[in-house]
Write a protein that holds these residues in place. Structure first.
Motif, PDB file in Angstrom:
ATOM      1  N   LYS A   1       0.348  -2.578  -0.971  1.00  9.98           N
ATOM      2  CA  LYS A   1      -1.091  -2.794  -0.880  1.00  9.98           C
ATOM      3  C   LYS A   1      -2.144  -3.795  -1.483  1.00  9.98           C
ATOM      4  O   LYS A   1      -2.735  -3.601  -0.897  1.00  9.98           O
ATOM      5  CB  LYS A   1      -1.258  -1.239  -1.050  1.00  9.98           C
ATOM      6  N   ASN A   2      -1.387  -4.153  -2.787  1.00  8.90           N
ATOM      7  CA  ASN A   2      -2.414  -4.889  -3.398  1.00  8.90           C
ATOM      8  C   ASN A   2      -0.955  -6.640  -3.690  1.00  8.90           C
ATOM      9  O   ASN A   2      -2.083  -7.302  -3.446  1.00  8.90           O
ATOM     10  CB  ASN A   2      -1.689  -4.751  -4.904  1.00  8.90           C
ATOM     11  N   VAL A   3      -0.083  -6.869  -2.970  1.00  9.43           N
ATOM     12  CA  VAL A   3       0.766  -8.256  -3.635  1.00  9.43           C
ATOM     13  C   VAL A   3       0.126  -9.035  -2.651  1.00  9.43           C
ATOM     14  O   VAL A   3      -0.326  -8.654  -0.860  1.00  9.43           O
ATOM     15  CB  VAL A   3       2.044  -8.127  -3.943  1.00  9.43           C
ATOM     16  N   SER A   4      -0.204 -10.510  -2.654  1.00 10.46           N
ATOM     17  CA  SER A   4      -1.134 -10.941  -1.414  1.00 10.46           C
ATOM     18  C   SER A   4       0.228 -11.110  -0.971  1.00 10.46           C
ATOM     19  O   SER A   4       1.636 -11.378  -1.189  1.00 10.46           O
ATOM     20  CB  SER A   4      -1.132 -12.614  -2.443  1.00 10.46           C
ATOM     21  N   VAL A   5       0.351 -11.442   0.426  1.00 14.41           N
ATOM     22  CA  VAL A   5       1.258 -11.509   1.352  1.00 14.41           C
ATOM     23  C   VAL A   5       2.515 -13.185   1.409  1.00 14.41           C
ATOM     24  O   VAL A   5       3.276 -13.280   0.952  1.00 14.41           O
ATOM     25  CB  VAL A   5       0.412 -11.842   2.677  1.00 14.41           C
ATOM     26  N   ARG A   6       1.677 -13.965   0.797  1.00 13.26           N
ATOM     27  CA  ARG A   6       2.292 -15.317   0.396  1.00 13.26           C
ATOM     28  C   ARG A   6       3.048 -14.928  -0.637  1.00 13.26           C
ATOM     29  O   ARG A   6       4.850 -15.674  -0.699  1.00 13.26           O
ATOM     30  CB  ARG A   6       1.132 -16.602   0.052  1.00 13.26           C
TER      31      ARG A   6
ATOM     32  N   ASN B   1       8.925   0.005   2.821  1.00 12.87           N
ATOM     33  CA  ASN B   1       8.755  -0.212   4.109  1.00 12.87           C
ATOM     34  C   ASN B   1       7.585   1.164   5.041  1.00 12.87           C
ATOM     35  O   ASN B   1       6.470   0.718   5.508  1.00 12.87           O
ATOM     36  CB  ASN B   1      10.312   0.085   5.386  1.00 12.87           C
ATOM     37  N   ALA B   2       8.167   2.128   3.992  1.00 12.69           N
ATOM     38  CA  ALA B   2       7.107   3.238   4.379  1.00 12.69           C
ATOM     39  C   ALA B   2       5.672   2.852   4.330  1.00 12.69           C
ATOM     40  O   ALA B   2       5.052   3.044   5.196  1.00 12.69           O
ATOM     41  CB  ALA B   2       7.304   4.887   4.227  1.00 12.69           C
ATOM     42  N   ILE B   3       5.161   2.591   3.663  1.00 12.84           N
ATOM     43  CA  ILE B   3       4.046   2.277   2.980  1.00 12.84           C
ATOM     44  C   ILE B   3       3.414   1.406   3.716  1.00 12.84           C
ATOM     45  O   ILE B   3       2.196   1.896   3.837  1.00 12.84           O
ATOM     46  CB  ILE B   3       3.861   2.484   1.015  1.00 12.84           C
ATOM     47  N   GLN B   4       4.225   0.598   3.444  1.00 13.53           N
ATOM     48  CA  GLN B   4       3.530  -0.774   4.439  1.00 13.53           C
ATOM     49  C   GLN B   4       2.913  -0.509   5.632  1.00 13.53           C
ATOM     50  O   GLN B   4       2.036  -1.385   6.073  1.00 13.53           O
ATOM     51  CB  GLN B   4       4.715  -1.687   3.829  1.00 13.53           C
ATOM     52  N   SER B   5       3.513   0.271   6.096  1.00 16.37           N
ATOM     53  CA  SER B   5       2.573   0.898   7.485  1.00 16.37           C
ATOM     54  C   SER B   5       2.102   1.915   7.600  1.00 16.37           C
ATOM     55  O   SER B   5       1.767   1.831   8.784  1.00 16.37           O
ATOM     56  CB  SER B   5       4.353   1.323   8.692  1.00 16.37           C
ATOM     57  N   LEU B   6       1.196   1.733   6.199  1.00 12.92           N
ATOM     58  CA  LEU B   6      -0.067   2.977   5.916  1.00 12.92           C
ATOM     59  C   LEU B   6      -1.427   1.890   6.178  1.00 12.92           C
ATOM     60  O   LEU B   6      -1.709   0.557   5.638  1.00 12.92           O
ATOM     61  CB  LEU B   6       0.120   3.886   4.981  1.00 12.92           C
ATOM     62  N   ASP B   7      -2.251   2.477   7.158  1.00 11.62           N
ATOM     63  CA  ASP B   7      -3.818   1.247   7.054  1.00 11.62           C
ATOM     64  C   ASP B   7      -4.245   1.996   6.283  1.00 11.62           C
ATOM     65  O   ASP B   7      -4.608   2.479   5.750  1.00 11.62           O
ATOM     66  CB  ASP B   7      -4.369   2.024   8.523  1.00 11.62           C
ATOM     67  N   THR B   8      -4.363   0.006   5.128  1.00  9.19           N
ATOM     68  CA  THR B   8      -5.555   0.026   4.233  1.00  9.19           C
ATOM     69  C   THR B   8      -6.378   1.555   4.270  1.00  9.19           C
ATOM     70  O   THR B   8      -7.110   1.533   3.686  1.00  9.19           O
ATOM     71  CB  THR B   8      -5.090  -1.145   3.990  1.00  9.19           C
TER      72      THR B   8
END
Lengths: 265, 294
Positions: free
Chosen positions: B101-106, B181-188
């Motif tokens: 949720k916090n680290v930049s995608v780059r 992987n699971a948390i990543q699919s959570l809508d911010t």
């Protein structure tokens, strides 16, 4: 998210990275310490000796060759099996599908020791002596599942009307597979082959029970660690770490270049 | 099946079915059936096999039931594998959340590449590293003594603590990735909405993030527990005589006593243990097998 907790998280990430990497650095350091026992403290001077000894260790080189042979065999067998299984599971529905899927996934959830022992017993009743061929079969039995999962995920994005169109236009079944289906699966097949290769190299539990008199790298290192350790093992670890880092840097550079190319467009 | 025939024709369909049959029957089902059958047969010298003494018996399982040491080892293996699983979860949950949720995608791909370095360096090297670190005159004791945290070097490799340290280090990433992987699919947006409505951070986690990451937690727990309970390397390297692991006993039956039948009975017990654990996790977390194996 407040600024303060972000700072805490960042610290935690750094600590975790240090936790993951420091043990490897310490282990690597011991390869250069002039001490008969692998350690970094007390430091008794710098030496290249352990690398020279590693190079002269014929049993080790032999086990390295065995490992590569087994890994290649595992890739060659498990990729077709995994692909066929994914295609089969993908084309059935209902209770058959969930039963098949369960059976295919189960090997991942069986402990390696159990796979090793059951493979050993089964082929022993068939009068097949233990050896690296059994290690290959044992490893294939669970590594195929990884390939299956990867290919199945990729199949989900496959447009089946392409196959139908090709068939309608008069392509043979073999042509459809070779020209339409397989090209779509290539990324998953590549990833599957890579995973199979590394899983095989990494494997210890299955190999331990099935190998017979032969050595693979992990088994050899294990026997060395138990019998009498010298820092040659650390020298080997340094080489493995360097190889890993080199591979990572290559992948990373390629990725950055690709990213730049895309953003330039 | 008919669908398969239509799409790929008879020869290819046959090939596909043969490959799958070879895998599931010859490599998975039959060996496990043999393991099961073998575990009920007595250990006999070669010339007596198939003779009058070769009958089905519960003797191998009785050996387990009647030996308090083996039972203790079995249950401590379960207990400490659970401890390892819980520790791995506690370590990785905040990290997985932060990464997702916090680290930049780059910077994510680079971070993941660095994190996977230990995975590519083989398992045996990872536990061997801790063998060096935890030794009596090793760097950890040197560090702690010089910082005056302890006054005398600690003998780390007694009891289960060194095994736990080793297992956590070796398998922690198998927990991190599924939860990420699971948390990543959570809508911010969900998190922001909860925050706007005044939910404290712990309630957001308890009511939104944790429930959403259930499949990931289940899959991570199954992997870490299974790998720990079935591990041979880490316990053999890092354990002492008073902290044996169930796999070590199996290995002794197979290679030291050469009693493959009792060995199979013990291996079968390990298999049952893992099956029970997987089933329990699936029940508790209300997830399906397809959620776990991802």
């Amino acid at each position: 998210m407040t600024r303060k907790s972000d700072w805490l998280f960042r610290l935690y990430l750094i600590l975790f990275l240090a936790y993951m990497l420091l043990p490897l650095i310490i282990m690597g350091g011991a390869a250069f310490n002039d001490s008969r026992f692998p350690s970094v403290y007390p430091w008794q001077g710098f030496t290249w000796n352990w690398f020279i000894e590693l190079w002269n260790d014929t049993r080790l080189l032999n086990s390295f060759r065995n490992t590569l042979m087994v890994a290649v065999a595992v890739v060659v067998i498990s990729v077709p099996i995994g692909t066929a299984s994914a295609i089969l599971v993908n084309s059935v529905a209902g209770a058959v599908r969930s039963t098949l899927y369960g059976l295919m996934v189960a090997p991942i959830l069986i402990p390696g020791a159990v796979i090793g022992i059951s493979t050993l017993l089964f082929w022993n009743t068939m009068s097949v002596a233990p050896g690296l061929h059994l290690s290959v079969l044992g490893q294939v039995s669970y590594i195929s599942a990884f390939v299956m999962l990867l290919v199945l995920a990729r199949l989900q994005s496959f447009d089946r009307s392409l196959e139908e169109a090709a068939l309608d236009l008069g392509a043979s079944h073999a042509q459809v597979v070779r020209r339409v289906l397989l090209p779509h699966l290539y990324p998953a097949l590549g990833a599957g082959a890579a995973i199979a290769f590394f899983q095989s190299i990494e494997n210890f539990n299955v190999t331990l029970f099935t190998r017979g008199p032969y050595d693979t790298l992990t088994v050899y290192v294990f026997s060395r660690v138990r019998s009498g350790i010298t820092p040659t093992i650390n020298a080997l670890a340094v080489l493995m770490i360097l190889f890993t880092i080199a591979a990572i840097v290559i992948v990373e550079v390629a990725r950055l270049r690709e990213e730049r190319r895309l953003s330039a467009k | 099946m008919k669908d398969l025939l239509n799409r790929y024709g008879l020869p290819l369909t046959t090939l596909i079915c043969l490959l799958v049959a070879f895998w599931l029957l010859v490599l998975v089902i039959l060996p496990n059936l043999y393991l099961f059958e073998n575990s009920f047969r007595p250990y006999l010298p070669v010339q007596e096999m198939g003779g009058p003494k070769d009958v089905y018996t519960l003797k191998n399982y009785l050996t387990f039931v009647e030996s308090p040491i083996h039972i203790t080892v079995f249950f401590s293996t379960i207990l400490y594998s659970c401890v390892v699983t819980v520790i791995c979860f506690a370590i990785t949950y905040p990290l997985a959340y932060y990464l997702a949720k916090n680290v930049s995608v780059r910077s994510l791909p680079t971070l993941f590449l660095i994190l996977t370095i230990p995975l590519w360096v083989s398992e045996i090297m990872r536990s061997f590293a801790w063998f060096i670190i935890l030794s009596l005159r090793g760097p950890l004791n040197f560090f702690l003594v010089n910082l005056d945290i302890i006054d005398k070097p600690i003998r780390w490799m007694t009891g289960f603590r060194s095994v736990i340290i080793g297992l956590v280090y070796t398998y922690v990433l198998f927990m991190l990735f599924p939860i990420y992987n699971a948390i990543q699919s959570l809508d911010t947006n969900q998190l922001e909405a909860a925050e706007d409505l005044g939910a404290p951070w712990w309630r957001i986690h308890w009511r939104i993030v944790l429930p959403h990451s259930k499949p990931g937690i289940a899959s991570g727990s199954v992997m870490v527990f299974m790998l720990s309970a079935g591990s041979i390397l880490v316990p053999t390297l890092l354990a002492s005589t008073n902290s044996r692991w169930f796999t070590e006993i199996i290995q002794q039956w197979m290679f030291e006593s050469l009693d493959w039948n009792t060995g199979s009975a013990y291996a079968f017990l390990l298999l049952i243990l893992c099956t029970v654990f997987v089933t329990l996790v699936m029940k508790i977390f209300r997830v399906k097998l397809s959620d776990i194996a991802k």
